[in-house]
Each structure stands twice: as structure tokens, then as C-alpha cells.
Design a protein around this motif. Structure first.
Motif, PDB file in Angstrom:
ATOM      1  N   GLU A  56       0.833  -1.209   0.000  1.00  0.00           N
ATOM      2  CA  GLU A  56       0.000   0.000   0.000  1.00  0.00           C
ATOM      3  C   GLU A  56       0.860   1.248   0.000  1.00  0.00           C
ATOM      4  N   GLY A  57       1.959   1.246   0.775  1.00  0.00           N
ATOM      5  CA  GLY A  57       2.860   2.400   0.827  1.00  0.00           C
ATOM      6  C   GLY A  57       3.499   2.683  -0.524  1.00  0.00           C
ATOM      7  N   VAL A  58       4.028   1.644  -1.150  1.00  0.00           N
ATOM      8  CA  VAL A  58       4.655   1.806  -2.463  1.00  0.00           C
ATOM      9  C   VAL A  58       3.611   2.239  -3.482  1.00  0.00           C
ATOM     10  N   SER A  59       2.421   1.669  -3.377  1.00  0.00           N
ATOM     11  CA  SER A  59       1.342   2.021  -4.299  1.00  0.00           C
ATOM     12  C   SER A  59       0.965   3.489  -4.170  1.00  0.00           C
ATOM     13  N   LYS A  60       0.845   3.970  -2.942  1.00  0.00           N
ATOM     14  CA  LYS A  60       0.490   5.379  -2.723  1.00  0.00           C
ATOM     15  C   LYS A  60       1.595   6.306  -3.228  1.00  0.00           C
ATOM     16  N   ILE A  61       2.840   5.965  -2.937  1.00  0.00           N
ATOM     17  CA  ILE A  61       3.961   6.793  -3.396  1.00  0.00           C
ATOM     18  C   ILE A  61       4.003   6.825  -4.922  1.00  0.00           C
ATOM     19  N   ALA A  62       3.835   5.660  -5.544  1.00  0.00           N
ATOM     20  CA  ALA A  62       3.861   5.594  -7.010  1.00  0.00           C
ATOM     21  C   ALA A  62       2.711   6.389  -7.609  1.00  0.00           C
ATOM     22  N   SER A  63       1.542   6.309  -6.991  1.00  0.00           N
ATOM     23  CA  SER A  63       0.383   7.051  -7.498  1.00  0.00           C
ATOM     24  C   SER A  63       0.604   8.550  -7.392  1.00  0.00           C
ATOM     25  N   VAL A  64       1.089   9.005  -6.249  1.00  0.00           N
ATOM     26  CA  VAL A  64       1.352  10.440  -6.058  1.00  0.00           C
ATOM     27  C   VAL A  64       2.421  10.906  -7.036  1.00  0.00           C
ATOM     28  N   TRP A  65       3.470  10.129  -7.207  1.00  0.00           N
ATOM     29  CA  TRP A  65       4.539  10.491  -8.129  1.00  0.00           C
ATOM     30  C   TRP A  65       4.028  10.563  -9.562  1.00  0.00           C
ATOM     31  N   LEU A  66       3.221   9.592  -9.966  1.00  0.00           N
ATOM     32  CA  LEU A  66       2.682   9.557 -11.322  1.00  0.00           C
ATOM     33  C   LEU A  66       1.754  10.739 -11.580  1.00  0.00           C
ATOM     34  N   ILE A  67       0.891  11.050 -10.631  1.00  0.00           N
ATOM     35  CA  ILE A  67      -0.017  12.193 -10.780  1.00  0.00           C
ATOM     36  C   ILE A  67       0.778  13.486 -10.878  1.00  0.00           C
ATOM     37  N   HIS A  68       1.795  13.638 -10.021  1.00  0.00           N
ATOM     38  CA  HIS A  68       2.649  14.831 -10.067  1.00  0.00           C
ATOM     39  C   HIS A  68       3.356  14.924 -11.422  1.00  0.00           C
ATOM     40  N   LEU A  69       3.875  13.816 -11.894  1.00  0.00           N
ATOM     41  CA  LEU A  69       4.568  13.785 -13.177  1.00  0.00           C
ATOM     42  C   LEU A  69       3.624  14.194 -14.305  1.00  0.00           C
ATOM     43  N   LEU A  70       2.420  13.656 -14.303  1.00  0.00           N
ATOM     44  CA  LEU A  70       1.445  13.993 -15.342  1.00  0.00           C
ATOM     45  C   LEU A  70       1.048  15.460 -15.275  1.00  0.00           C
ATOM     46  N   ARG A  71       0.882  15.987 -14.076  1.00  0.00           N
ATOM     47  CA  ARG A  71       0.488  17.399 -13.936  1.00  0.00           C
ATOM     48  C   ARG A  71       1.587  18.343 -14.385  1.00  0.00           C
ATOM     49  N   THR A  72       2.824  17.944 -14.254  1.00  0.00           N
ATOM     50  CA  THR A  72       3.917  18.834 -14.649  1.00  0.00           C
ATOM     51  C   THR A  72       4.335  18.624 -16.101  1.00  0.00           C
ATOM     52  N   VAL A  73       4.269  17.421 -16.606  1.00  0.00           N
ATOM     53  CA  VAL A  73       4.751  17.127 -17.952  1.00  0.00           C
ATOM     54  C   VAL A  73       3.711  17.459 -19.025  1.00  0.00           C
ATOM     55  N   ILE A  74       2.448  17.143 -18.791  1.00  0.00           N
ATOM     56  CA  ILE A  74       1.424  17.318 -19.821  1.00  0.00           C
ATOM     57  C   ILE A  74       1.279  18.768 -20.267  1.00  0.00           C
ATOM     58  N   PRO A  75       1.230  19.767 -19.377  1.00  0.00           N
ATOM     59  CA  PRO A  75       1.146  21.147 -19.877  1.00  0.00           C
ATOM     60  C   PRO A  75       2.318  21.529 -20.779  1.00  0.00           C
ATOM     61  N   HIS A  76       3.531  21.096 -20.421  1.00  0.00           N
ATOM     62  CA  HIS A  76       4.695  21.388 -21.256  1.00  0.00           C
ATOM     63  C   HIS A  76       4.604  20.660 -22.589  1.00  0.00           C
ATOM     64  N   PHE A  77       4.107  19.446 -22.559  1.00  0.00           N
ATOM     65  CA  PHE A  77       3.949  18.663 -23.786  1.00  0.00           C
ATOM     66  C   PHE A  77       2.933  19.321 -24.712  1.00  0.00           C
TER      67      PHE A  77
END
Length: 106
Positions: A20-41
Motif C-alpha cells: 500500500e505504501g509503495v502504491s500510494k507513493i507511485a500514485s502520487v509520483w505519477l499524478i505529479h509527473l502527469l500534472r507537470t509534464v502534460i502542460p509542457h507537452f
């Protein structure tokens, strides 16, 4: 999203809390990555320019066919809605007229 990550983590034989811990960290990281990368893309790709170029490259007949196919569906629903509203308003008016004609004066 998390169910998929947790399913993939099961092969590492982690405890449920670790999974659950790894899953939550991965989810938060992925959401952050998408929020920062998609506007630039989106800025990089310049979708507006791509759409404009595509439309300009189409033949006039193709643009006309594209517009009419789009409008055909929407105009169908506008006509149906107009019919229903017109019918309702007409029925109410007819009802008022009939009530005025056949209501005895007081």
C-alpha cells in the motif's frame, strides 16, 4: 490505478502495508509527473497549430462534408426539441382558448 500497481507489486512478496505504501507513493509520483509534464507537452506540440494545418490541408468539399456531418446530428436534436417545446406551448394555448370559450361568464 492503485489496484493495478498493487497487483504488480504482489510478485515482490511485500507485506500488505509495504504494498500500500509503495502504491500510494507511485500514485502520487505519477499524478505529479502527469500534472507537470502534460502542460509542457501540450505547449510543445501546439495542438492549435496542428488542427489549423490539418483543416487548411483538407479540400473544401471535405471540410463541408465534415461540418455537415457534425451539424446533421446536432440539428436533428435541435429540431426534436423545437418540436416538443412547440407542441407543448401550442397545447397550452389551445387549452386556454378552449377554457375561455366554454367557461360560462360569472
Amino acid at each position: 490505478l492503485q489496484g493495478g500497481i498493487e497487483g504488480r507489486l504482489n510478485k515482490f512478496k511485500l507485506t500488505e502495508e509495504q504494498t500500500e505504501g509503495v502504491s500510494k507513493i507511485a500514485s502520487v509520483w505519477l499524478i505529479h509527473l502527469l500534472r507537470t509534464v502534460i502542460p509542457h507537452f501540450i505547449k510543445l506540440v501546439n495542438i492549435t497549430s496542428l488542427v489549423e494545418q490539418k483543416i487548411n490541408s483538407l479540400d473544401l468539399a471535405e471540410v463541408e462534408e465534415l461540418l455537415f456531418s457534425f451539424m446533421k446530428n446536432h440539428f436533428k436534436w435541435i429540431n426534436i426539441l423545437g418540436f416538443l417545446i412547440g407542441f407543448f406551448v401550442g397545447a397550452v394555448q389551445a387549452g386556454i382558448i378552449l377554457l375561455n370559450r366554454y367557461t360560462p361568464p360569472q
